[in-house]
Design a protein around this motif. Sequence first.
Motif, PDB file in Angstrom:
ATOM      1  N   GLN A   1       0.819  -1.224   0.000  1.00 49.68           N
ATOM      2  CA  GLN A   1       0.000   0.000   0.000  1.00 49.68           C
ATOM      3  C   GLN A   1       0.848   1.267   0.000  1.00 49.68           C
ATOM      4  O   GLN A   1       0.571   2.232   0.699  1.00 49.68           O
ATOM      5  N   GLY A   2       1.922   1.249  -0.783  1.00 49.80           N
ATOM      6  CA  GLY A   2       2.755   2.435  -0.919  1.00 49.80           C
ATOM      7  C   GLY A   2       3.851   2.568   0.110  1.00 49.80           C
ATOM      8  O   GLY A   2       4.716   3.437   0.000  1.00 49.80           O
TER       9      GLY A   2
ATOM     10  N   SER B   1       1.730  -8.790   4.325  1.00 45.12           N
ATOM     11  CA  SER B   1       0.503  -8.804   5.136  1.00 45.12           C
ATOM     12  C   SER B   1       0.566  -9.767   6.317  1.00 45.12           C
ATOM     13  O   SER B   1      -0.112  -9.581   7.324  1.00 45.12           O
ATOM     14  N   ASN B   2       1.369 -10.840   6.164  1.00 43.63           N
ATOM     15  CA  ASN B   2       1.456 -11.901   7.173  1.00 43.63           C
ATOM     16  C   ASN B   2       0.077 -12.473   7.495  1.00 43.63           C
ATOM     17  O   ASN B   2      -0.210 -12.855   8.632  1.00 43.63           O
TER      18      ASN B   2
ATOM     19  N   THR C   1      -8.525  -2.039  -4.213  1.00 43.38           N
ATOM     20  CA  THR C   1      -7.937  -1.238  -5.289  1.00 43.38           C
ATOM     21  C   THR C   1      -8.851  -0.073  -5.645  1.00 43.38           C
ATOM     22  O   THR C   1     -10.039  -0.054  -5.303  1.00 43.38           O
ATOM     23  N   ASN C   2      -8.296   0.894  -6.399  1.00 44.52           N
ATOM     24  CA  ASN C   2      -9.018   2.121  -6.717  1.00 44.52           C
ATOM     25  C   ASN C   2      -9.593   2.128  -8.132  1.00 44.52           C
ATOM     26  O   ASN C   2      -9.496   1.140  -8.864  1.00 44.52           O
TER      27      ASN C   2
ATOM     28  N   VAL D   1      -5.650   0.673  -2.444  1.00 41.81           N
ATOM     29  CA  VAL D   1      -6.379   1.547  -1.524  1.00 41.81           C
ATOM     30  C   VAL D   1      -5.735   1.411  -0.156  1.00 41.81           C
ATOM     31  O   VAL D   1      -5.450   0.307   0.299  1.00 41.81           O
ATOM     32  N   SER D   2      -5.461   2.539   0.483  1.00 42.77           N
ATOM     33  CA  SER D   2      -4.842   2.514   1.816  1.00 42.77           C
ATOM     34  C   SER D   2      -5.658   3.376   2.778  1.00 42.77           C
ATOM     35  O   SER D   2      -6.023   4.490   2.461  1.00 42.77           O
ATOM     36  N   PRO D   3      -5.990   2.844   3.940  1.00 45.38           N
ATOM     37  CA  PRO D   3      -5.673   1.485   4.401  1.00 45.38           C
ATOM     38  C   PRO D   3      -6.577   0.441   3.739  1.00 45.38           C
ATOM     39  O   PRO D   3      -7.740   0.713   3.472  1.00 45.38           O
ATOM     40  N   ALA D   4      -6.012  -0.722   3.464  1.00 43.23           N
ATOM     41  CA  ALA D   4      -6.792  -1.814   2.871  1.00 43.23           C
ATOM     42  C   ALA D   4      -7.725  -2.413   3.919  1.00 43.23           C
ATOM     43  O   ALA D   4      -7.455  -2.331   5.119  1.00 43.23           O
TER      44      ALA D   4
END
Length: 292
Positions: free
Chosen positions: A30-31, A154-155, A228-229, A283-286
């Motif tokens: 996420q960037g 992501s773990n 996603t956007n 998209v953040s936060p996912a």
Amino acid sequence: MLKKYLFLTKPGILFGNFVTTLGGFFLAAQGSVDFLLLLITLLATTLVVASGCVVNNVIDQDIDQKMQRTQSRALVQKTISPSVALIFSAALGLLGFGMLWFYVNAYAFGFAVLGFVVYVGFYSLWSKRTTIHQTVIGSISGASPPVIGYTAVSNEFDVAALLIFLAYALWQMPHSWGIAIYRFDDYKNAGIPILPVARSILRTKVESLIYVLLFAAVLNGLYCFGYTNLFFLFTFNTLCAYWVYLSIIGFKAENDQVWAKRYFLYSVILITALSFSFSFSYVSPAPHLPLF
């Protein structure tokens, strides 16, 4: 001699899996990219894939000598012995798996094991020689690297991880069949029961179109579930629309091999563009929607 060992690892496959691993990593990051983790994940995954490819070369010696594009491989030419190749594979695999276990996490390690076992055991040793469903089975190994990349960050195995696993597996089908039609005579001479050889090219084109549509539908789930956007929604569906177009014009192709080469190459362009797009289409936060 070094070049011969390099080609044992199948650099084209390594690059493809490198790109898809990168895509999964970007989606989860996420960037906010941890470059050390990225480097370790990419290197470890590449080593594991390379290990599997070397074993595949050992298993496929009898097939490779019957196919024009593989007759010059080192094991066919006997410039590298099978025992040396297996030692080389073991070294690559131990290093790759070790890096994932000690420096990444159990999810990434687990999907690396899954991909390796399916590719070597279920695909190379069994299904490639015995059933038209070989591509479906092999697609599981091809779908593992993007999930390795995703779970490294992501773990967890959430909805997004499931969607990219399913979508990248679905992508493998028309991609692989494009190669099989383009190299039809090679596969036929080697007695490999892949769909266009075992059934027909027409049936392969029909099923390829179906899988392209399924691939698009599944990966659109990333937008529907909030991962996603709008940029992803527009660009991904534009890319898929052209792949659908190529699938349809294939039914009227005057030369199947020329069409299949174009079809295969576009599948590579699409998955590469898609994977890199995750670096800015997230998209953040996912939402991190758990599966369990």
